[in-house]
Scaffold this motif. Structure first.
Motif, short mmCIF file in Angstrom:
data_model
loop_
_atom_site.label_atom_id
_atom_site.label_comp_id
_atom_site.label_asym_id
_atom_site.label_seq_id
_atom_site.Cartn_x
_atom_site.Cartn_y
_atom_site.Cartn_z
N GLY A 149 -9.20 7.02 -5.59
CA GLY A 149 -8.79 8.82 -5.27
C GLY A 149 -10.22 9.37 -6.41
O GLY A 149 -10.77 9.12 -6.86
N GLU B 144 -4.00 12.75 -3.85
CA GLU B 144 -3.43 11.90 -4.03
C GLU B 144 -4.37 10.89 -4.30
O GLU B 144 -5.44 11.02 -3.78
CB GLU B 144 -2.80 11.85 -2.47
N ASN B 145 -3.91 9.83 -4.60
CA ASN B 145 -4.06 8.24 -4.91
C ASN B 145 -4.02 7.38 -3.93
O ASN B 145 -2.78 7.63 -3.41
CB ASN B 145 -3.86 7.65 -6.10
N LYS B 146 -4.62 6.50 -2.98
CA LYS B 146 -4.27 5.33 -2.74
C LYS B 146 -3.72 4.66 -3.74
O LYS B 146 -4.64 3.90 -4.55
CB LYS B 146 -5.23 4.97 -1.61
N LYS C 298 1.02 -1.24 0.15
CA LYS C 298 0.07 0.11 -0.19
C LYS C 298 1.43 1.18 -0.26
O LYS C 298 1.90 1.29 1.03
CB LYS C 298 -0.54 -0.01 1.18
N TYR C 299 0.48 1.83 -0.53
CA TYR C 299 0.78 3.42 -1.17
C TYR C 299 0.32 4.61 -1.08
O TYR C 299 -0.71 4.43 -1.94
CB TYR C 299 2.88 3.28 -1.98
N ASN C 300 0.54 5.55 -1.36
CA ASN C 300 0.18 7.05 -1.57
C ASN C 300 1.34 7.70 -2.97
O ASN C 300 2.49 7.61 -2.61
CB ASN C 300 -0.18 7.94 -0.92
N LYS D 141 1.08 11.01 -6.11
CA LYS D 141 0.67 13.05 -6.39
C LYS D 141 0.60 12.42 -7.15
O LYS D 141 1.47 11.73 -8.39
CB LYS D 141 1.77 13.51 -5.74
N LYS E 23 -6.33 1.84 -7.52
CA LYS E 23 -5.80 3.33 -7.19
C LYS E 23 -7.70 3.51 -6.76
O LYS E 23 -8.73 3.06 -7.38
CB LYS E 23 -5.54 3.61 -8.50
#
Length: 163
Positions: free
Chosen positions: A68, A50-52, A40-42, A44, A66
């Motif tokens: 967001g 930001e999108n997860k 898991k990461y975010n 930009k 994804k």
């Protein structure tokens, strides 16, 4: 058990009108549950939002979700054509991936993922794509600020204009 991970992703898309390269670097978390890997990461976006991102993978299969402002779920399974959705504020699209290669190599501190696929949107071919992902498991005691960045470079092939 969650571990901190540095995610380095390079995406290449070759279309009829040129090529585009996108590089993402982010910090996230990694876990291994019942033989399946989760990251898991975010990230930009170009406009600062930001999108997860959630990656789920095993030997010859990767799922990328994804969420967001724009949301998508893509499944990459070698030799298989799959459909996923891509939702934007402007509408939803059907994305088809025809996966040619899924190669996952797992080391003690690194995981490498190599994807090659054809991308179509609403049934129309868009691009030949390659994604390279390196996950670097971070050791204990390291300071890891939460940040991410995207570097985008665009190369457009020349077109000969006839007069």
């Amino acid at each position: 058990m969650n571990k901190n991970v540095k995610v380095s992703l390079s995406s290449y898309q070759k279309t009829d009108s040129g090529a585009e390269e996108i590089k993402v670097s982010a910090l996230g978390t990694y876990s291994l549950i019942n033989g399946r890997h989760f990251v898991k990461y975010n990230e930009k976006t170009d406009d600062g939002k930001e999108n997860k991102v959630l990656l789920k993978f095993e030997e010859n299969l990767l799922e990328m979700t994804k969420s967001g402002e724009a949301a998508s779920t893509l499944v990459f399974e070698e030799g298989i054509k799959t459909e996923g959705s891509y939702r934007t504020p402007f509408g939803a699209f059907i994305i088809t991936t025809d996966t040619k290669k899924v190669d996952v190599k797992i080391g003690k501190k690194n995981i490498f993922i190599n994807l090659e696929y054809e991308l179509a949107i609403d049934g129309e071919f868009v691009a030949d794509c390659k994604i390279y992902i390196e996950l670097m498991i971070q050791g204990p005691g390291e300071v890891k600020p939460k940040q991410s960045c995207i570097n985008r470079s665009l190369t457009i092939t020349e077109r000969k204009v006839e007069q």
